[in-house]
Design an enzyme around this catalytic site. Structure first.
Site, short mmCIF file in Angstrom:
data_model
loop_
_atom_site.label_atom_id
_atom_site.label_comp_id
_atom_site.label_asym_id
_atom_site.label_seq_id
_atom_site.Cartn_x
_atom_site.Cartn_y
_atom_site.Cartn_z
N GLY A 9 -3.45 -13.79 -2.81
CA GLY A 9 -4.17 -14.89 -2.18
C GLY A 9 -4.21 -14.82 -0.66
CG HIS A 11 -9.05 5.09 15.41
ND1 HIS A 11 -7.70 5.36 15.48
CD2 HIS A 11 -9.29 4.75 14.11
CE1 HIS A 11 -7.15 5.20 14.29
NE2 HIS A 11 -8.08 4.82 13.44
CG HIS A 45 -10.69 3.29 11.11
ND1 HIS A 45 -10.33 4.60 10.93
CD2 HIS A 45 -12.00 3.20 10.76
CE1 HIS A 45 -11.38 5.28 10.49
NE2 HIS A 45 -12.40 4.46 10.39
CG ASP A 96 -5.76 1.68 9.70
OD1 ASP A 96 -6.87 1.74 10.27
OD2 ASP A 96 -5.18 2.69 9.27
CG HIS A 97 -5.24 2.48 14.11
ND1 HIS A 97 -4.23 3.18 14.70
CD2 HIS A 97 -5.37 2.97 12.85
CE1 HIS A 97 -3.75 4.08 13.83
NE2 HIS A 97 -4.44 3.97 12.71
CG ASP A 127 -5.53 7.08 11.89
OD1 ASP A 127 -4.28 7.09 12.00
OD2 ASP A 127 -6.15 6.22 11.25
CG ASP A 147 -2.51 10.49 10.98
OD1 ASP A 147 -1.95 9.76 10.15
OD2 ASP A 147 -3.72 10.85 10.89
CG HIS A 153 -14.14 11.18 0.92
ND1 HIS A 153 -14.36 10.30 1.96
CD2 HIS A 153 -12.81 11.40 0.88
CE1 HIS A 153 -13.19 9.99 2.51
NE2 HIS A 153 -12.24 10.64 1.88
CG HIS A 210 -5.89 10.41 7.88
ND1 HIS A 210 -5.33 9.72 8.94
CD2 HIS A 210 -6.65 9.52 7.21
CE1 HIS A 210 -5.74 8.46 8.89
NE2 HIS A 210 -6.54 8.31 7.85
CG HIS A 249 -0.47 6.56 11.66
ND1 HIS A 249 -1.40 7.33 12.31
CD2 HIS A 249 -0.04 5.66 12.57
CE1 HIS A 249 -1.53 6.91 13.56
NE2 HIS A 249 -0.71 5.90 13.74
#
Lengths: 547, 547
Positions: free
Chosen positions: B41, B66, B68, B70-71, B155, B187, B356, B360, B382
Site C-alpha cells: 500500500g 543521472h 533515473h 533510483d538516483h 550507474d 556500480d 533489450h 549496467h 548499488h
C-alpha cells in the site's frame, strides 16, 4: 467423446482434465496450485469441482501422470467427495499415500500401474508410457476412446541418459503415431525455449566439481520430489566420502519414500540423523534440504537467517541451490542467497552455474514428439497462454493446420466424433480456494477485501445513537488498522470524528433513523474526506449502537 | 573525511550517499525505490533522512549522476526539507525539473554541469566524467576531498558505439588512476554476470528486423527514460516510413523533454497525437508506450486488456516489449504478454529476442574500470548483498586485498584519514515510507497490520456492557472483513458470538469491569477459538460500548 480440461490452461498449476463418453468419465491428474497476489492468505488453490459434481455418477477413476503437486495436490479434496480408484506408478502412489495420510484419508483405492501397462477403466483403455521428468515414475497416458486414440504427454522431457528408469519410450510413441492419434494433449511449459533441455546428468557433473573443491560442509537445496537430483547428491557424496544429512519436512519424507520404494540407493549407514549433524566433522557430510524456492519457513531459509534448530552455516561452507526460482519466487530466493552470503558461505546457484536443468521439453523435443505421434489435433496444455501459443506455433511450423490446434481455457470443452473435433460451450471452471482449512467455493469477495485491507487498511467508526431520535450520544469513536500511520496523519482522527459528528447531526435533522441510511451517509462522507486527505480508500465500517 | 551510503546497499534502489568533511557535506544522488510485499500500500520508499537532519547545517549541495528514479526520486522530498543547490547534466535536470513541478516545488536551485566539468562545492572539488547508461547524460563523479580522491561510478556500462554522446571516458579514468584513487564506489548491479554487456545498437538491429517484417501496427514498450532506445525506434520508423505515436504519461513527458533538450531527433511532422492514432493506417505508424514492466495501469497493460482509450491491438499487429522484467515484475509482464497474444498480436520480448540489453557493467567491464582506476579501496554500491559480494570477488581476483574492500550496509560509515580507511559505527538508515501522500518515518506497525489483514483479515466484536456491573446487554455483534468466507465457515459467526458471551459472563462473575482487561479476555478466547477452527489469526478488535 468429450475432453474438458478443468485446470492448467492459462496458468502453471492445478492440472486436471476430464475425459468423458457414454461409458463413463475419468480424470487425468488432479493437481493444485499455490496462491499468488490475487489470492492473499489462501492455503491452496484447486480446480473448480462444479463439473465433477454435475457428473458425479459418471466419474469412474483418476489416472495420474506423476506425483508433483500440480498433478496430484487436489487428490485428497477430490477423494473426499468422490470415492473412485486412483491409478499411478509406484513412486506416484507412494507420494499420494503419504499425502492422503496427512489428510487422514485412510482407505484411498490406489492401484499401481507401471509404464507399458494397459488398463481398462470406464470403457476406456489406458496405456501408460515411460517419459522423463524431474521426478521418478512419470508416464504419458494414451487413451483409447470410442472416438479414437488420444494421448496425454503429462510433464515430460527427453533424456537419453536418465538417472533412473529408461529414456522416454519414443518407440511406443512412434507405434501410436502409426496406429493413428486423433488428439494430442501436450506439455507446453517450456515451449518458448528453443533447442533441447540438457540431460539431468550435467547437474551431477557440477555437483562433483563442487564436492571436489569444498572443504567445509556442503548443503544442497532442491525440490524434495526431485529424487534424481537427490540421487546425484548421494552419488557425489559416496565418491567424496561424505555422509548424508537430511533436513526439511518434505525432504525427509520424500527421501524416506524413495528409499522404501527402491528409487534411491542411500544406505542406512550413510544417513545421519538431523539431530546428529553437528557431531559429524564438516568435511565429512553433505546435507540435503528443502528451501530451494526461498520459502520463508523452509529449512534452507532458516539456515540462511540463523534460525535452524541444528544446522548453521559459515565461511568454510558451500551451499548449492539446485533449482531455478519459479516465477514469483525470485525475491525469496534472492533473500536466501543474500543471507547465506552474509554468513560467508560459498553459494552456487542458477543461472550462474549448471546446478539445474528443466524437467520440461523445449521446442526441439516437442517437435520430436509431434513428429512421432503425427496427431490429427493438438491441444497444448500446462501453461500460460504465451506458452500454449508457442506450442501451437511450433506445431503449425510442422504442418499441423491452425484449425486443428485448439488453444483452450480452463473449462474449454472439445467433442470428438467421427474423427472430427469441435468446441462446445465452456463449462464452469474457476478456482476453489482452500482457506483456513475450509473449502471456499467462491471467495472473490473476501479476496477483494484482503487486497483492499493490505493496501489501504480499515477505518472503523462506532457511533452511539438514540434509538428514537437518531441523535448522536457523545462523540463517535474512530479506530483504524493498517491505515496510514497515526503519527504521520496529523489530526486525522480528530477531523474524522468531526466529519462523522456533522454527518449524524445532519441525518438527525433530517429525522433519518434507518441504520442502513445512516451507515451509507457515514461511509460516503468519511470516504470522501479520507481519500481527499490521504488518497487512500480504506474499508470503512460504521457501527451504530442504539442506546 | 567520511562517506556514508544512506541507501542502495543490500538493495536495488534509493541510492543516496553522504560525503562529509570539516568544510561541509554533500550528497551523491537522492533516489527512491518502489514498495514490495513488505511495504503493502506504500506509494514510494525513501532513504532515511535522520542522518541528513542531524547534519542539516552542513549539507551544501547534491550532485546527481543521472536522472533515473533510483538516483533522483527522493529529491523533491529532500528539497522540501533542505534548500540546497542540485548539480546535474542537462538531461538529468530536465527530468528533475519536471518532477519538481509535479510536486509544486517552483524554485529548485538547479545548476547544470556537463561531462568534463569541474565544480567546487563545500570544500570538495567535483569532476564529472562521461559514462554510458540506459539514459542520456549519465556521469561518474570524481571528488577531491581533503583525504584524497574518491570516485563514484554512478550507474554505468562501457559502450564503444553509444547511440548518443561519447563512449565512457576511459582516458579520464586512466588519468585519475595515475593521479591516485583512494576509494572507488562502484556500480555492482550486474556483477554476477560474466563477460561484457553488448552495445545498445544490437537492439536497433532487432527493431529494424521487426519493422522490416511487420504489416500492421508496431507498438514498442520501453522505460520512458530510455531515450537511446526511443531513438532507435524513431530511427527504424524513419527508415521504414512510419510515423510515431506516443502514449503513456511518462513516455509522453520524457519524449517531450528529450526533444526539447536536443537528445531526441523526432521532427514534429513525424509525431501523431495520441487522439489521432486511429486515423493513421496501421502500416504507417509505430507507437511508443510505457508498460514494459507490466504495471497494471500503464498504457501497454491497458492496450493488452482492451481498456486503452484510443489504441487497440489485433492479429495483424506487432508488439515489442523492449525491456527485461525487474525482479518482482515477472508476473505482471507475463500477464501483459498473455493478454496481447490472446488478441492475436505478434509479441517480441526478452530473452527470446534481442530486444533489450542491460545498462549496467558486467564483470569484464568492472575489471576494465578497476584496472584503470587502481583504487586503494573499493566500496561496492548499488546492489543486493550477493551483487556487492560478487563485485568484491572480482576486485579481489585482480589483487585488491580483501581488507581494502568494504561491503557495507545502508548507514555504514567509512572514515578516510592519512590514506587509510576504517569503519565507524553505523548511522540510522532504515526507510522512510510515503503513504497516502504523507511521509511516515517508521510505519512498521502499520505495515505489519496490513500484512496480517491481507492474510487473515479482521474480526470485530461489539459488546454492549452495563457500565456498573460489567454485564453483557444482549448478544454481542460479530463482523469480519477479509476473514474466511462466511459461507464456507458454517456457523462460525454464531459460535464466535457464543464464545464472546461466555467470556463476558465469566468476567462479569469475576466482577471485572476494566475495559482493558475485558478486551484482553475477549481477544484471547476468540483468538484461540478462531485459530483452532480455521488456523487463521485475524486481527481481533473488541469494541466495548458502555450503556
Amino acid at each position: 467423446m468429450q475432453v474438458v480440461p478443468l485446470g492448467g490452461l492459462g496458468e502453471i498449476g492445478k492440472n486436471m482434465t476430464a475425459v468423458r463418453q457414454e461409458s463413463g468419465m475419468i480424470l487425468v491428474d488432479a493437481g493444485m496450485s499455490f496462491p499468488d497476489e490475487e489470492t492473499p492468505g489462501i492455503d491452496v488453490v484447486l480446480p473448480d469441482f462444479t463439473y465433477l459434481r454435475e457428473h458425479a455418477d459418471e466419474l469412474k477413476g483418476i489416472a495420474l501422470t506423476h506425483g508433483h503437486e500440480d498433478h496430484v495436490g487436489a487428490l485428497p479434496y477430490v477423494l473426499r467427495e468422490f470415492n473412485v480408484p486412483v491409478y499411478g506408478t509406484k513412486m506416484t502412489l507412494g507420494l499420494v499415500r503419504s499425502k492422503l495420510q496427512e489428510f487422514g484419508i485412510k482407505k484411498g483405492d490406489l492401484r499401481e500401474i507401471k509404464a507399458g501397462d494397459r488398463q481398462n477403466l470406464a470403457g476406456f483403455n489406458l496405456e501408460f508410457i515411460e517419459v522423463n521428468h524431474s521426478i521418478p515414475g512419470a508416464v504419458a497416458i494414451a487413451i483409447r476412446t470410442n472416438a479414437g486414440l488420444i494421448v496425454f504427454s503429462g510433464d515430460y522431457k527427453v533424456d537419453f541418459t536418465p538417472i533412473e528408469g529408461a529414456p522416454m519410450d519414443l518407440g511406443r510413441l512412434a507405434a501410436l503415431g502409426n496406429e493413428g492419434v486423433l488428439a494430442y494433449f501436450g506439455d507446453s511449459t517450456n515451449s518458448e525455449r528453443p533447442g533441447y533441455i540438457p540431460t539431468e546428468r550435467i547437474v551431477g557433473d557440477t555437483f562433483n566439481e563442487v564436492f571436489e573443491n569444498a572443504t567445509g560442509r556442503i548443503i544442497v537445496a532442491s525440490f524434495a520430489s526431485h529424487i534424481h537430483r537427490v540421487t546425484q547428491v548421494v552419488e557425489a557424496a559416496k565418491k567424496h566420502d561424505r555422509l548424508i544429512g537430511v533436513t526439511g519436512r518434505s525432504m525427509i519424507r520424500n527421501v524416506q519414500i524413495a528409499r522404501d520404494l527402491g528409487y534411491l540407493d542411500l544406505p542406512e549407514a550413510m544417513l545421519v540423523d538431523q539431530r546428529d549433524i553437528h557431531r559429524v566433522p564438516d568435511a565429512d557430510i553433505a546435507i540435503l534440504t528443502t528451501g530451494s524456492q526461498g520459502e520463508p519457513l523452509a529449512a534452507l531459509s532458516r539456515i540462511a537467517n540463523g534460525t535452524h534448530r541444528t544446522i548453521d552455516v559459515g565461511p568454510e561452507d558451500t551451499v548449492v541451490i539446485a533449482a531455478h526460482p519459479i516465477p514469483g519466487n525470485e525475491r525469496g530466493v534472492s533473500r536466501t542467497i543474500n543471507n547465506l552470503m552474509k554468513r560467508g558461505a560459498d553459494v552456487h546457484y542458477s543461472p550462474l552455474e549448471a546446478v539445474h536443468v528443466s524437467g520440461h521439453a523445449a521446442q526441439e523435443e516437442q517437435k520430436l514428439v509431434l513428429s512421432l505421434l503425427k496427431p490429427e489435433y493438438l491441444v497444448p496444455v500446462h501453461g500460460e497462454f504465451r506458452m500454449l501459443r508457442h506450442h501451437a506455433n511450433t506445431a503449425a511450423s510442422m504442418g499441423i493446420p491452425e484449425e486443428n490446434i485448439f488453444i483452450l481455457e480452463n473449462g474449454g470443452r472439445v467433442e470428438f466424433k467421427n474423427g472430427q473435433a469441435r468446441r462446445l460451450e465452456n463449462v464452469s471452471a474457476g478456482m476453489f480456494l482452500v482457506d483456513g482449512g475450509g473449502l471456499a467455493e467462491s471467495s472473490s469477495g473476501v479476496m477483494r477485501e484482503r487486497q483492499q485491507l493490505s493496501e489501504d487498511g480499515m477505518f472503523i467508526v462506532v457511533a452511539r445513537i438514540n434509538a428514537q431520535s437518531g441523535e448522536l450520544l457523545g462523540p463517535p469513536d474512530v479506530i483504524s488498522r493498517g491505515f496510514v500511520d497515526p503519527q504521520a496523519s496529523n489530526g486525522l482522527v480528530d477531523e474524522s470524528m468531526a466529519v462523522v459528528t456533522r454527518t449524524l447531526e445532519r441525518t438527525a435533522r433530517q429525522r433519518i433513523t434507518d441504520w442502513g441510511e445512516l451507515k451509507t451517509a457515514i461511509r460516503k462522507d468519511l470516504s470522501g474526506f479520507l481519500s481527499g486527505k490521504t488518497r487512500k480508500r480504506p474499508i470503512i465500517l460504521p457501527l451504530i449502537v442504539e442506546v
